[in-house]
Write a protein that holds these residues in place. Structure first.
Motif, short mmCIF file in Angstrom:
data_model
loop_
_atom_site.label_atom_id
_atom_site.label_comp_id
_atom_site.label_asym_id
_atom_site.label_seq_id
_atom_site.Cartn_x
_atom_site.Cartn_y
_atom_site.Cartn_z
N ASP A 1 37.48 -84.57 -16.40
CA ASP A 1 37.23 -85.45 -15.27
C ASP A 1 38.11 -86.68 -15.32
N VAL A 2 38.32 -87.25 -14.16
CA VAL A 2 39.19 -88.39 -14.01
C VAL A 2 38.35 -89.63 -13.76
N ASP A 3 38.76 -90.74 -14.33
CA ASP A 3 38.14 -92.02 -14.00
C ASP A 3 38.72 -92.48 -12.66
N CYS A 4 37.92 -92.43 -11.64
CA CYS A 4 38.41 -92.73 -10.29
C CYS A 4 38.28 -94.19 -9.89
N ALA A 5 37.75 -95.02 -10.78
CA ALA A 5 37.59 -96.43 -10.41
C ALA A 5 38.90 -97.07 -9.95
N PRO A 6 40.04 -96.82 -10.61
CA PRO A 6 41.29 -97.44 -10.17
C PRO A 6 41.74 -96.99 -8.78
N TYR A 7 41.16 -95.88 -8.29
CA TYR A 7 41.59 -95.31 -7.01
C TYR A 7 40.64 -95.63 -5.86
#
Length: 452
Positions: A37-43
């Motif tokens: 899974d990807v940490d999507c907070a920066p996006y």
């Protein structure tokens, strides 16, 4: 952590939506056996656009295209935008025709400000959004913003960058034979003459072949010499036709370059005679250094990729490695650092929120660090950490671009009108290496400069 297999995940999201299910790609609820899974907070700032697609085209091919796709993989998963990239060596020649016919991609990665100006003149480009412009104002210099601007309208942020004028060499050979890195152009001449006199091989290996763009590596030589011999003011006058192409200062640069490219004693190490420069692909021209068949190769920072074209690390690029590079030196050792370079600009042909969200990401320090970390390239984005670069040389290159004391000038042929910079200048180099004299070539190129 870098996402892989993201297209399969996107397909799963679409299928789930069709069944009335709700899945969120960025919360850790979705995974398959091939990706994490990807940490999507920066996006989060880019929004969500499930099921939207952005088509992209450019000149970037092979390994670099793979890395480009990987650089926005997390963005795709976190925003729901599917980015479909198509690379072509004919992009520059075809994009205006596609735009005129209404068949252009949503985004075109344009490698020449001159081509950007042509597309803007045709009325095909969408001005950049405020988000893109805000990123450029924060992370890029005014000069770089200017390259993406035409007729006072800002159309595109810079993307990647390169420093031209590196001279690639073998550190082991230099150590073994006692060669010193030249500090001036005269010392470079002396080094070249020393290598030639030893008789083991020709000092320089050169390749000018690049399909329809054959000749462009020779224009880089000339541009480097104009900047170093005559300075940035003359360089600026030359690329804007403030002085004619056949000005004596430009002839001086051609003649200095001719001391190498038109000299049988100097080229073409490991390849053949002077004429083979025109038929040798620029991608492979430096490789004879690895076999001790030449000592020097003039090519940009991006040439690092071509030492390991399969993406491996068999050839070590380092000051103590198999190959490294020094910048083409100045006239005087204490002259300010001046470099030429290039870059790309993602222009938009379709006005849509998902397109601008994608372009905002490409203009960010987030994207720049993601891409630089994947290897082989640099960026002039001020938010890039130089330590993310994949080699000592690329770290140095980023630091040079970020140094406010560096005099940087964009590749001259890329700034000139297409009829010159992407046509008569390239062809002129080929004719000149083939035997035409400097005056004849410069007069011919000058005659092609558009009158309006």
């Amino acid at each position: 952590m870098r996402l892989r297999g993201h297209r399969r995940l996107t397909a799963a999201l679409v299928a789930a939506a069709a069944l009335g299910l709700t899945l969120t790609a960025c919360t850790g609820d979705i995974a398959d056996e091939d990706n994490a899974d990807v940490d999507c907070a920066p996006y989060d700032t880019y929004g969500t656009f499930e099921g939207k697609e952005v088509t992209v085209a450019g000149t970037i091919l092979d390994l670099e295209a793979d890395r480009l796709n990987e650089s926005w993989a997390d963005f795709e998963q976190c925003t729901g935008i599917s980015v479909e990239y198509q690379g072509s060596s004919e992009f520059e020649a075809q994009i205006a025709v596609l735009a005129e016919g209404g068949n252009a991609p949503d985004v075109g990665i344009v490698p020449q400000p001159g081509l950007l100006a042509r597309l803007a003149t045709g009325g095909w480009l969408i001005p950049a959004s405020q988000a893109v412009e805000d990123n450029v104002d924060e992370f890029w210099s005014e000069d770089w913003k200017k390259y993406g601007t035409f007729d006072d309208t800002f159309y595109a942020a810079p993307l990647m960058a390169s420093i031209k004028g590196y001279v690639w060499y073998s550190p082991a050979e230099f150590e073994e034979k006692g060669y010193e890195i030249p500090k001036t152009l005269d010392e470079l001449t002396t080094l070249s003459e020393t290598i030639a006199a030893e008789g083991d091989h020709k000092p320089w290996c050169v390749g000018l072949e690049s399909g329809e763009a054959t000749g462009w590596p020779g224009t880089d030589w000339v541009e480097d010499f104009v900047l170093r011999q005559s300075g940035p003011d003359v360089y600026d006058q030359w690329v804007t036709h403030g002085i004619p192409f056949n000005d004596p200062q430009i002839a001086e640069a051609f003649d200095a370059v001719g001391g190498y490219l038109k000299n049988e004693d100097m080229v073409n190490g490991g390849i053949g005679d002077v004429s083979t420069q025109v038929t040798e692909a620029f991608q492979t021209a430096g490789l004879p250094i690895l076999d001790g068949e030449c000592s020097l190769h003039h090519q940009a920072s991006f040439y690092e990729t071509f030492w390991n074209p399969d993406g491996g690390d068999d050839v070590k690029v380092a000051s103590d490695g198999d190959v490294f590079g020094f910048l083409l030196p100045p006239v005087n050792a204490d002259d300010p650092l001046s470099v030429t370079g290039g870059g790309e600009f993602p222009v938009a042909f379709r006005d849509a929120e998902e397109v601008e969200a994608f372009r905002a990401y490409l203009s960010s320090d987030l994207w720049a660090n993601n891409r630089v970390s994947l290897g082989g390239v640099i960026s002039a984005n001020k938010g890039v950490d130089p330590e993310n670069a994949s080699s000592e040389l690329l770290t140095q290159s980023i630091e040079i671009l970020q140094d406010p004391e560096t005099t940087f000038r964009f590749d001259g042929s890329d700034l000139m009108p297409g009829a010159v910079g992407a046509d008569s200048f390239w062809k002129g180099i080929v004719a000149w290496v083939g035997g035409e004299d400097t005056k004849q070539v410069l007069d011919t190129i000058e005659s092609t400069w558009p009158t309006s």
